[in-house]
Structure formats: structure tokens, C-alpha cells
Design a protein around this motif. Structure first.
Motif, PDB file in Angstrom:
ATOM      1  N   ASP A 144      46.759  83.476 138.635  1.00 59.80           N
ATOM      2  CA  ASP A 144      47.702  82.942 139.272  1.00 59.80           C
ATOM      3  C   ASP A 144      48.892  82.985 138.751  1.00 59.80           C
ATOM      4  OD1 ASP A 144      48.538  82.025 141.717  1.00 59.80           O
ATOM      5  OD2 ASP A 144      48.478  79.867 141.297  1.00 59.80           O
ATOM      6  N   LEU A 145      49.325  84.235 138.215  1.00 54.04           N
ATOM      7  CA  LEU A 145      50.466  84.328 137.474  1.00 54.04           C
ATOM      8  C   LEU A 145      51.854  84.248 138.459  1.00 54.04           C
ATOM      9  CD1 LEU A 145      49.362  86.716 134.787  1.00 54.04           C
ATOM     10  CD2 LEU A 145      50.026  84.595 134.443  1.00 54.04           C
ATOM     11  N   PRO A 146      53.024  83.649 137.976  1.00 53.67           N
ATOM     12  CA  PRO A 146      54.059  83.677 138.837  1.00 53.67           C
ATOM     13  C   PRO A 146      54.697  85.121 138.629  1.00 53.67           C
ATOM     14  CG  PRO A 146      54.562  82.608 136.699  1.00 53.67           C
ATOM     15  CD  PRO A 146      53.122  82.959 136.796  1.00 53.67           C
ATOM     16  N   PHE A 147      55.750  85.294 139.594  1.00 51.52           N
ATOM     17  CA  PHE A 147      56.465  86.571 139.617  1.00 51.52           C
ATOM     18  C   PHE A 147      57.790  86.511 139.389  1.00 51.52           C
ATOM     19  CE2 PHE A 147      52.862  88.322 142.181  1.00 51.52           C
ATOM     20  CZ  PHE A 147      52.742  89.694 141.792  1.00 51.52           C
ATOM     21  N   LEU A 148      58.285  86.940 138.170  1.00 49.98           N
ATOM     22  CA  LEU A 148      59.422  86.865 137.661  1.00 49.98           C
ATOM     23  C   LEU A 148      60.340  85.788 137.737  1.00 49.98           C
ATOM     24  CD1 LEU A 148      60.311  90.694 138.759  1.00 49.98           C
ATOM     25  CD2 LEU A 148      59.710  90.232 136.698  1.00 49.98           C
ATOM     26  N   ASP A 149      59.783  84.787 137.134  1.00 51.63           N
ATOM     27  CA  ASP A 149      60.594  83.403 137.407  1.00 51.63           C
ATOM     28  C   ASP A 149      61.351  83.139 136.237  1.00 51.63           C
ATOM     29  OD1 ASP A 149      58.390  82.571 136.165  1.00 51.63           O
ATOM     30  OD2 ASP A 149      57.837  80.811 137.256  1.00 51.63           O
ATOM     31  N   GLU A 150      61.064  83.712 135.093  1.00 51.36           N
ATOM     32  CA  GLU A 150      61.762  83.645 133.743  1.00 51.36           C
ATOM     33  C   GLU A 150      63.277  83.697 133.855  1.00 51.36           C
ATOM     34  OE1 GLU A 150      60.193  82.055 131.230  1.00 51.36           O
ATOM     35  OE2 GLU A 150      58.278  82.004 132.486  1.00 51.36           O
ATOM     36  N   SER A 151      64.092  82.581 133.207  1.00 56.37           N
ATOM     37  CA  SER A 151      65.673  82.890 133.112  1.00 56.37           C
ATOM     38  C   SER A 151      66.015  84.109 132.342  1.00 56.37           C
ATOM     39  CB  SER A 151      66.199  81.560 132.874  1.00 56.37           C
ATOM     40  OG  SER A 151      65.595  80.573 133.409  1.00 56.37           O
ATOM     41  N   PHE A 152      65.275  84.462 131.450  1.00 58.52           N
ATOM     42  CA  PHE A 152      65.683  85.456 130.188  1.00 58.52           C
ATOM     43  C   PHE A 152      64.271  86.076 129.961  1.00 58.52           C
ATOM     44  CE2 PHE A 152      68.557  81.713 129.468  1.00 58.52           C
ATOM     45  CZ  PHE A 152      69.745  82.549 129.397  1.00 58.52           C
ATOM     46  N   PRO A 153      64.529  87.583 129.712  1.00 58.96           N
ATOM     47  CA  PRO A 153      63.426  88.174 129.201  1.00 58.96           C
ATOM     48  C   PRO A 153      62.683  87.730 127.941  1.00 58.96           C
ATOM     49  CG  PRO A 153      65.486  89.498 129.365  1.00 58.96           C
ATOM     50  CD  PRO A 153      65.767  88.362 129.720  1.00 58.96           C
ATOM     51  N   ALA A 155      58.469  83.805 124.097  1.00 59.32           N
ATOM     52  CA  ALA A 155      58.063  82.522 124.808  1.00 59.32           C
ATOM     53  C   ALA A 155      58.206  82.882 126.312  1.00 59.32           C
ATOM     54  CB  ALA A 155      58.743  81.457 124.202  1.00 59.32           C
ATOM     55  N   PHE A 156      57.522  81.892 127.088  1.00 58.00           N
ATOM     56  CA  PHE A 156      57.883  81.795 128.474  1.00 58.00           C
ATOM     57  C   PHE A 156      57.978  80.541 128.824  1.00 58.00           C
ATOM     58  CE2 PHE A 156      56.311  85.926 128.028  1.00 58.00           C
ATOM     59  CZ  PHE A 156      56.484  86.914 129.206  1.00 58.00           C
ATOM     60  N   ALA A 157      58.644  80.054 129.798  1.00 58.51           N
ATOM     61  CA  ALA A 157      58.867  78.559 130.268  1.00 58.51           C
ATOM     62  C   ALA A 157      57.860  78.166 131.102  1.00 58.51           C
ATOM     63  CB  ALA A 157      60.394  78.635 131.241  1.00 58.51           C
ATOM     64  N   ASN A 158      57.342  79.222 131.995  1.00 54.37           N
ATOM     65  CA  ASN A 158      56.066  78.883 132.952  1.00 54.37           C
ATOM     66  C   ASN A 158      54.738  78.449 132.373  1.00 54.37           C
ATOM     67  OD1 ASN A 158      53.794  79.462 134.963  1.00 54.37           O
ATOM     68  ND2 ASN A 158      55.956  79.454 136.270  1.00 54.37           N
ATOM     69  N   PRO A 159      54.085  77.392 132.426  1.00 58.25           N
ATOM     70  CA  PRO A 159      52.930  76.986 132.019  1.00 58.25           C
ATOM     71  C   PRO A 159      51.786  77.830 132.218  1.00 58.25           C
ATOM     72  CG  PRO A 159      53.663  75.337 133.519  1.00 58.25           C
ATOM     73  CD  PRO A 159      54.416  76.403 133.498  1.00 58.25           C
ATOM     74  N   LYS A 160      51.667  78.665 133.409  1.00 57.57           N
ATOM     75  CA  LYS A 160      50.833  79.699 133.877  1.00 57.57           C
ATOM     76  C   LYS A 160      50.929  80.647 132.898  1.00 57.57           C
ATOM     77  CE  LYS A 160      49.398  78.092 138.537  1.00 57.57           C
ATOM     78  NZ  LYS A 160      49.494  78.418 139.652  1.00 57.57           N
ATOM     79  N   ALA A 161      52.033  81.339 132.763  1.00 55.84           N
ATOM     80  CA  ALA A 161      52.491  82.410 131.873  1.00 55.84           C
ATOM     81  C   ALA A 161      51.978  82.093 130.306  1.00 55.84           C
ATOM     82  CB  ALA A 161      54.074  82.814 131.737  1.00 55.84           C
ATOM     83  N   ASN A 162      52.173  80.805 129.712  1.00 56.21           N
ATOM     84  CA  ASN A 162      51.808  80.548 128.647  1.00 56.21           C
ATOM     85  C   ASN A 162      50.484  80.257 128.543  1.00 56.21           C
ATOM     86  OD1 ASN A 162      54.283  80.591 126.938  1.00 56.21           O
ATOM     87  ND2 ASN A 162      54.846  78.468 127.858  1.00 56.21           N
ATOM     88  N   ALA A 163      49.593  79.908 129.564  1.00 57.22           N
ATOM     89  CA  ALA A 163      48.206  79.917 129.361  1.00 57.22           C
ATOM     90  C   ALA A 163      47.764  81.221 129.251  1.00 57.22           C
ATOM     91  CB  ALA A 163      47.624  79.311 130.665  1.00 57.22           C
ATOM     92  N   TRP A 164      48.296  82.203 130.101  1.00 58.72           N
ATOM     93  CA  TRP A 164      47.842  83.765 130.016  1.00 58.72           C
ATOM     94  C   TRP A 164      48.186  84.238 128.426  1.00 58.72           C
ATOM     95  CZ3 TRP A 164      45.225  87.257 132.140  1.00 58.72           C
ATOM     96  CH2 TRP A 164      45.413  88.560 132.089  1.00 58.72           C
ATOM     97  N   ASN A 222      52.685  92.781 137.017  1.00 58.25           N
ATOM     98  CA  ASN A 222      53.176  91.522 136.612  1.00 58.25           C
ATOM     99  C   ASN A 222      52.368  90.955 135.394  1.00 58.25           C
ATOM    100  OD1 ASN A 222      54.747  89.093 137.364  1.00 58.25           O
ATOM    101  ND2 ASN A 222      52.673  88.188 137.863  1.00 58.25           N
ATOM    102  N   ALA A 223      50.957  91.048 135.497  1.00 60.54           N
ATOM    103  CA  ALA A 223      50.256  90.736 134.114  1.00 60.54           C
ATOM    104  C   ALA A 223      50.699  91.073 132.939  1.00 60.54           C
ATOM    105  CB  ALA A 223      48.799  90.946 134.568  1.00 60.54           C
ATOM    106  N   PHE A 224      51.056  92.362 133.002  1.00 62.46           N
ATOM    107  CA  PHE A 224      51.583  93.046 131.539  1.00 62.46           C
ATOM    108  C   PHE A 224      53.007  92.380 131.361  1.00 62.46           C
ATOM    109  CE2 PHE A 224      48.494  96.172 132.159  1.00 62.46           C
ATOM    110  CZ  PHE A 224      47.898  96.494 130.923  1.00 62.46           C
ATOM    111  N   ASP A 225      53.773  92.235 132.371  1.00 62.70           N
ATOM    112  CA  ASP A 225      55.083  91.481 132.285  1.00 62.70           C
ATOM    113  C   ASP A 225      55.234  90.063 131.616  1.00 62.70           C
ATOM    114  OD1 ASP A 225      56.128  93.943 132.683  1.00 62.70           O
ATOM    115  OD2 ASP A 225      56.534  93.528 134.744  1.00 62.70           O
ATOM    116  N   SER A 226      53.922  89.394 131.878  1.00 59.63           N
ATOM    117  CA  SER A 226      53.850  87.889 131.754  1.00 59.63           C
ATOM    118  C   SER A 226      53.504  87.595 130.345  1.00 59.63           C
ATOM    119  CB  SER A 226      52.719  87.367 132.858  1.00 59.63           C
ATOM    120  OG  SER A 226      53.259  87.424 134.068  1.00 59.63           O
ATOM    121  N   ALA A 227      53.385  88.524 129.473  1.00 62.01           N
ATOM    122  CA  ALA A 227      53.088  88.228 127.944  1.00 62.01           C
ATOM    123  C   ALA A 227      54.115  89.350 127.257  1.00 62.01           C
ATOM    124  CB  ALA A 227      51.988  88.615 127.472  1.00 62.01           C
ATOM    125  N   PHE A 228      54.054  89.092 126.082  1.00 61.70           N
ATOM    126  CA  PHE A 228      55.049  89.934 125.536  1.00 61.70           C
ATOM    127  C   PHE A 228      54.386  90.500 123.684  1.00 61.70           C
ATOM    128  CE2 PHE A 228      58.918  90.773 122.637  1.00 61.70           C
ATOM    129  CZ  PHE A 228      59.350  92.137 123.425  1.00 61.70           C
TER     130      PHE A 228
END
Length: 196
Positions: free
Chosen positions: A45-54, A61-70, A97-103
């Protein structure tokens, strides 16, 4: 033993993706060189592009807890397989989006693709290979493309994917390539950590 994550790349209610995912899991059960865990994008259930910075600007690092769990889940794997549907000649938005939600968690790890549909998702896979390179992943050459005839036959419950010898052989080649690359890259990542 190597550990691979199987990303189910569609979130549609009546998705075909579950069929190749189950087939891959059954084939992987006979392997002694890796384990295969499901990473279902419905559950992530990843959010779509809600990070303030790349993430590249924030050390991954990601601000969203779901992205961090991923990200935390991905960190445990030595490589990945993604099931790929093709929407309008490209991958699903959920998979991109799943690829974009990690780095950093993708870096220097192999990825393989199992596509399905009229063209076996060939165009979507081509795009995902480029995306994977941008993430410093190693897309393996072997892939499984479930084209129109098996796609329709399986969807209509006339056949199963395991009934197709060439798909079974492609699956074995995909697994073998993924193991080779995952082993080589895991050793290289360990060496780099010691040197650094």
C-alpha cells in the motif's frame, strides 16, 4: 542460502499476476540454492510521490512510514523477481512506484522479470530494465514472457503454466541467472563493506 523477493506487480482486484506468482513459488520450492518470499504490492500500500525531496538528496531516507517499511523489507533480499503486466505499452504504475519507493536497498542487486499478456509484457519489461539500471541494479538477461496463447489458455482454465515446457525451461534459466548474479554481487557487496 540466497534470499529473493517476488514482487507481485499488479494490484487489480482480478489480477492475473497471482497465477505466475504461484507458479514461480511452486518451481522455487524445488530449489536448494535460494528461498523466495512474496512482496505483494497490495499489502505494501505504498503512497504515490508524496516525498518533499528525492531520496538521493536525503541519503535514501523517506518520510512516509509505509515507504520506510517497504525499504526495510527490501534490505533483507539478495535479488528480486517481478511479475509484469503491460498497461499502454508500459509497466503498471504500482510497480514503477514500488521501484521509486526505495533507493539504496536496490543497489547492486539483480532483478528478473516475468511478463504476461498479448506480447508477454515485452515493452514493459524493456522499460523496467532501464529503470533498474537507473537504480544501479543488475537486470538479468533471462526472462519469462507469457504471450497471448498461454495467457488466454490459462485465464480460461484450459491449461496451467506448468503445461508449457518452454515456459518451465525459461523459468529455470531465470532462476539460474538470478542465482549466479546474486552470488557474485553479494560477494562484491561484502568485499566493498570491508574495504570501505
Amino acid at each position: 542460502m540466497l534470499r529473493f523477493g517476488l514482487i507481485i506487480g499488479s494490484t487489480r482486484p482480478r489480477r492475473f499476476a497471482q497465477i505466475p506468482a504461484d507458479w514461480l513459488l511452486a518451481a522455487a520450492a524445488d530449489r536448494t540454492d535460494f528461498t523466495l518470499d512474496v512482496l505483494d504490492l497490495r499489502e505494501a500500500d505504498l503512497p504515490f510521490l508524496d516525498e518533499s525531496f528525492p531520496p538521493a538528496m536525503l541519503g535514501g531516507a523517506f518520510a512516509n512510514p509505509k515507504a520506510n517499511a517497504w525499504r526495510a523489507r527490501l534490505n533483507h533480499y539478495d535479488g528480486f523477481i517481478a511479475t509484469v503486466a503491460e498497461y499502454n505499452h508500459g509497466p503498471t504504475a504500482a510497480l514503477k512506484n514500488a521501484f521509486d519507493s526505495a533507493f539504496l536497498e536496490w543497489r547492486r542487486k539483480p532483478v528478473a522479470f516475468v511478463g504476461y499478456g498479448t506480447t508477454g509484457a515485452a515493452r514493459a519489461i524493456a522499460q523496467l530494465r532501464s529503470i533498474a539500471l537507473g537504480l544501479e541494479m543488475a537486470p538479468v538477461r533471462s526472462e519469462v514472457t507469457i504471450g497471448l496463447e498461454p495467457f488466454i489458455a490459462v485465464q480460461n482454465n484450459e491449461k496451467m503454466l506448468c503445461d508449457y515446457g518452454y515456459l518451465n525451461r525459461a523459468c529455470t534459466a531465470l532462476f539460474d541467472d538470478l542465482v549466479w548474479w546474486a552470488s557474485a554481487l553479494k560477494a562484491a557487496r561484502k568485499k566493498l563493506r570491508v574495504v570501505a
